[in-house]
Design a protein around this motif. Structure first.
Motif, PDB file in Angstrom:
ATOM      1  N   MET A 202       0.857  -1.517  -0.036  1.00 38.86           N
ATOM      2  CA  MET A 202       0.005   0.512  -0.110  1.00 38.86           C
ATOM      3  C   MET A 202       0.721   1.293  -0.172  1.00 38.86           C
ATOM      4  O   MET A 202       0.219   2.147  -0.614  1.00 38.86           O
ATOM      5  CB  MET A 202      -0.837   0.610   1.457  1.00 38.86           C
ATOM      6  N   ARG A 203       2.181   1.405   0.489  1.00 34.23           N
ATOM      7  CA  ARG A 203       2.906   2.638   0.867  1.00 34.23           C
ATOM      8  C   ARG A 203       3.431   2.531  -0.749  1.00 34.23           C
ATOM      9  O   ARG A 203       3.436   4.142  -1.383  1.00 34.23           O
ATOM     10  CB  ARG A 203       4.487   2.164   1.872  1.00 34.23           C
ATOM     11  N   ALA A 204       4.209   1.718  -1.790  1.00 30.01           N
ATOM     12  CA  ALA A 204       4.219   1.943  -3.038  1.00 30.01           C
ATOM     13  C   ALA A 204       3.023   2.587  -4.467  1.00 30.01           C
ATOM     14  O   ALA A 204       3.420   2.816  -4.521  1.00 30.01           O
ATOM     15  CB  ALA A 204       4.514   0.046  -3.041  1.00 30.01           C
ATOM     16  N   ARG A 205       1.756   2.773  -3.182  1.00 25.13           N
ATOM     17  CA  ARG A 205       0.463   3.490  -4.112  1.00 25.13           C
ATOM     18  C   ARG A 205       0.278   4.372  -2.965  1.00 25.13           C
ATOM     19  O   ARG A 205      -0.752   5.960  -3.236  1.00 25.13           O
ATOM     20  CB  ARG A 205      -0.239   2.787  -3.604  1.00 25.13           C
ATOM     21  N   GLY A 206       1.087   4.830  -2.431  1.00 25.96           N
ATOM     22  CA  GLY A 206       1.315   5.959  -1.601  1.00 25.96           C
ATOM     23  C   GLY A 206       0.284   6.547  -0.459  1.00 25.96           C
ATOM     24  O   GLY A 206      -0.174   7.760  -0.330  1.00 25.96           O
ATOM     25  N   LEU A 207       0.218   5.110  -0.141  1.00 21.52           N
ATOM     26  CA  LEU A 207      -0.790   5.306   1.391  1.00 21.52           C
ATOM     27  C   LEU A 207      -0.086   5.271   2.045  1.00 21.52           C
ATOM     28  O   LEU A 207       1.282   4.620   2.509  1.00 21.52           O
ATOM     29  CB  LEU A 207      -2.283   4.480   1.086  1.00 21.52           C
ATOM     30  N   ARG A 208      -0.351   5.757   3.489  1.00 22.31           N
ATOM     31  CA  ARG A 208       0.531   5.612   5.207  1.00 22.31           C
ATOM     32  C   ARG A 208      -0.573   4.386   5.292  1.00 22.31           C
ATOM     33  O   ARG A 208      -2.120   5.264   5.862  1.00 22.31           O
ATOM     34  CB  ARG A 208       1.526   6.738   5.309  1.00 22.31           C
ATOM     35  N   PRO A 209      -0.460   4.519   7.138  1.00 25.58           N
ATOM     36  CA  PRO A 209      -1.177   3.409   7.758  1.00 25.58           C
ATOM     37  C   PRO A 209      -1.784   4.675   8.690  1.00 25.58           C
ATOM     38  O   PRO A 209      -0.392   5.778   9.235  1.00 25.58           O
ATOM     39  CB  PRO A 209      -0.810   2.617   9.154  1.00 25.58           C
ATOM     40  N   VAL A 210      -2.618   4.947   9.640  1.00 23.36           N
ATOM     41  CA  VAL A 210      -2.574   5.818  10.931  1.00 23.36           C
ATOM     42  C   VAL A 210      -3.906   4.751  11.094  1.00 23.36           C
ATOM     43  O   VAL A 210      -4.433   4.226  11.240  1.00 23.36           O
ATOM     44  CB  VAL A 210      -3.928   6.840   9.888  1.00 23.36           C
ATOM     45  N   GLN A 211      -3.955   5.432  12.723  1.00 22.79           N
ATOM     46  CA  GLN A 211      -3.931   4.907  14.488  1.00 22.79           C
ATOM     47  C   GLN A 211      -5.137   5.527  15.068  1.00 22.79           C
ATOM     48  O   GLN A 211      -4.563   6.821  14.231  1.00 22.79           O
ATOM     49  CB  GLN A 211      -3.006   4.399  14.928  1.00 22.79           C
ATOM     50  N   ILE A 212      -6.254   5.259  14.566  1.00 23.82           N
ATOM     51  CA  ILE A 212      -7.078   5.884  15.646  1.00 23.82           C
ATOM     52  C   ILE A 212      -7.378   5.416  17.166  1.00 23.82           C
ATOM     53  O   ILE A 212      -7.768   3.854  16.523  1.00 23.82           O
ATOM     54  CB  ILE A 212      -8.182   6.143  14.488  1.00 23.82           C
ATOM     55  N   TRP A 213      -7.859   6.169  17.622  1.00 24.06           N
ATOM     56  CA  TRP A 213      -8.632   5.460  19.149  1.00 24.06           C
ATOM     57  C   TRP A 213      -9.965   5.670  19.257  1.00 24.06           C
ATOM     58  O   TRP A 213      -9.720   6.629  19.085  1.00 24.06           O
ATOM     59  CB  TRP A 213      -7.735   5.825  20.100  1.00 24.06           C
ATOM     60  N   VAL A 214     -10.823   4.365  20.025  1.00 20.05           N
ATOM     61  CA  VAL A 214     -12.026   4.630  19.402  1.00 20.05           C
ATOM     62  C   VAL A 214     -12.276   3.926  20.968  1.00 20.05           C
ATOM     63  O   VAL A 214     -11.544   3.443  21.110  1.00 20.05           O
ATOM     64  CB  VAL A 214     -12.343   4.370  18.765  1.00 20.05           C
ATOM     65  N   PRO A 215     -13.309   4.211  21.343  1.00 23.59           N
ATOM     66  CA  PRO A 215     -14.211   3.676  22.221  1.00 23.59           C
ATOM     67  C   PRO A 215     -14.640   2.546  22.110  1.00 23.59           C
ATOM     68  O   PRO A 215     -14.538   1.981  20.585  1.00 23.59           O
ATOM     69  CB  PRO A 215     -15.676   4.616  22.998  1.00 23.59           C
ATOM     70  N   ASP A 216     -14.159   0.997  22.344  1.00 23.77           N
ATOM     71  CA  ASP A 216     -13.959  -0.526  23.218  1.00 23.77           C
ATOM     72  C   ASP A 216     -15.552  -0.690  23.194  1.00 23.77           C
ATOM     73  O   ASP A 216     -16.392  -0.400  24.139  1.00 23.77           O
ATOM     74  CB  ASP A 216     -13.508  -0.869  23.749  1.00 23.77           C
ATOM     75  N   VAL A 217     -16.683  -0.485  22.215  1.00 24.43           N
ATOM     76  CA  VAL A 217     -17.952  -0.792  22.453  1.00 24.43           C
ATOM     77  C   VAL A 217     -18.059  -2.438  23.253  1.00 24.43           C
ATOM     78  O   VAL A 217     -19.501  -2.556  23.617  1.00 24.43           O
ATOM     79  CB  VAL A 217     -18.994  -0.690  21.418  1.00 24.43           C
ATOM     80  N   ARG A 218     -17.601  -2.805  23.008  1.00 25.06           N
ATOM     81  CA  ARG A 218     -17.429  -4.827  23.971  1.00 25.06           C
ATOM     82  C   ARG A 218     -17.274  -4.189  25.111  1.00 25.06           C
ATOM     83  O   ARG A 218     -17.820  -4.675  26.524  1.00 25.06           O
ATOM     84  CB  ARG A 218     -16.419  -5.309  22.991  1.00 25.06           C
ATOM     85  N   SER A 219     -17.117  -3.075  26.160  1.00 31.39           N
ATOM     86  CA  SER A 219     -16.001  -2.626  27.794  1.00 31.39           C
ATOM     87  C   SER A 219     -17.563  -2.970  27.846  1.00 31.39           C
ATOM     88  O   SER A 219     -18.521  -2.050  27.709  1.00 31.39           O
ATOM     89  CB  SER A 219     -15.711  -1.874  27.130  1.00 31.39           C
ATOM     90  N   GLU A 220     -17.641  -3.391  29.656  1.00 31.77           N
ATOM     91  CA  GLU A 220     -18.648  -3.111  30.348  1.00 31.77           C
ATOM     92  C   GLU A 220     -19.247  -1.497  30.669  1.00 31.77           C
ATOM     93  O   GLU A 220     -19.785  -1.160  30.847  1.00 31.77           O
ATOM     94  CB  GLU A 220     -18.647  -3.700  31.712  1.00 31.77           C
ATOM     95  N   ARG A 221     -17.838  -0.513  30.742  1.00 32.53           N
ATOM     96  CA  ARG A 221     -17.437   1.003  31.319  1.00 32.53           C
ATOM     97  C   ARG A 221     -18.450   1.660  29.593  1.00 32.53           C
ATOM     98  O   ARG A 221     -19.478   2.291  30.263  1.00 32.53           O
ATOM     99  CB  ARG A 221     -16.551   0.752  31.334  1.00 32.53           C
ATOM    100  N   PHE A 222     -18.561   0.956  29.380  1.00 34.88           N
ATOM    101  CA  PHE A 222     -19.267   1.556  27.603  1.00 34.88           C
ATOM    102  C   PHE A 222     -20.571   1.525  27.687  1.00 34.88           C
ATOM    103  O   PHE A 222     -21.699   2.352  27.337  1.00 34.88           O
ATOM    104  CB  PHE A 222     -18.529   1.110  26.471  1.00 34.88           C
ATOM    105  N   VAL A 223     -20.604   0.036  28.180  1.00 36.11           N
ATOM    106  CA  VAL A 223     -22.608  -0.172  28.493  1.00 36.11           C
ATOM    107  C   VAL A 223     -23.275   0.439  29.212  1.00 36.11           C
ATOM    108  O   VAL A 223     -24.201   0.705  28.925  1.00 36.11           O
ATOM    109  CB  VAL A 223     -22.248  -1.702  28.066  1.00 36.11           C
TER     110      VAL A 223
END
Length: 55
Positions: A1-22
């Motif tokens: 993918m990098r060869a195609r001009g793309l780069r990885p991006v990390q995004i932090w999102v809430p864990d909707v599986r956690s008891e706290r989120f529920v």
């Protein structure tokens, strides 16, 4: 993918599986349900929501 001009991006999102989120989601849903503006809120949601048939 990098060869195609793309780069990885990390995004932090809430864990909707956690008891706290529920628990927090339920707490907020109860507040909305008890709100004096509940019908106004629901009317707004319905006004801006397309049904699957309208796509």
């Amino acid at each position: 993918m990098r060869a195609r001009g793309l780069r990885p991006v990390q995004i932090w999102v809430p864990d909707v599986r956690s008891e706290r989120f529920v628990q927090e989601a339920h707490r907020q849903a109860r507040l909305v349900a008890r709100s004096d503006q509940q019908s106004d809120d629901q009317q707004f949601v319905e006004a801006v929501t397309l049904s699957w048939d309208e796509e």
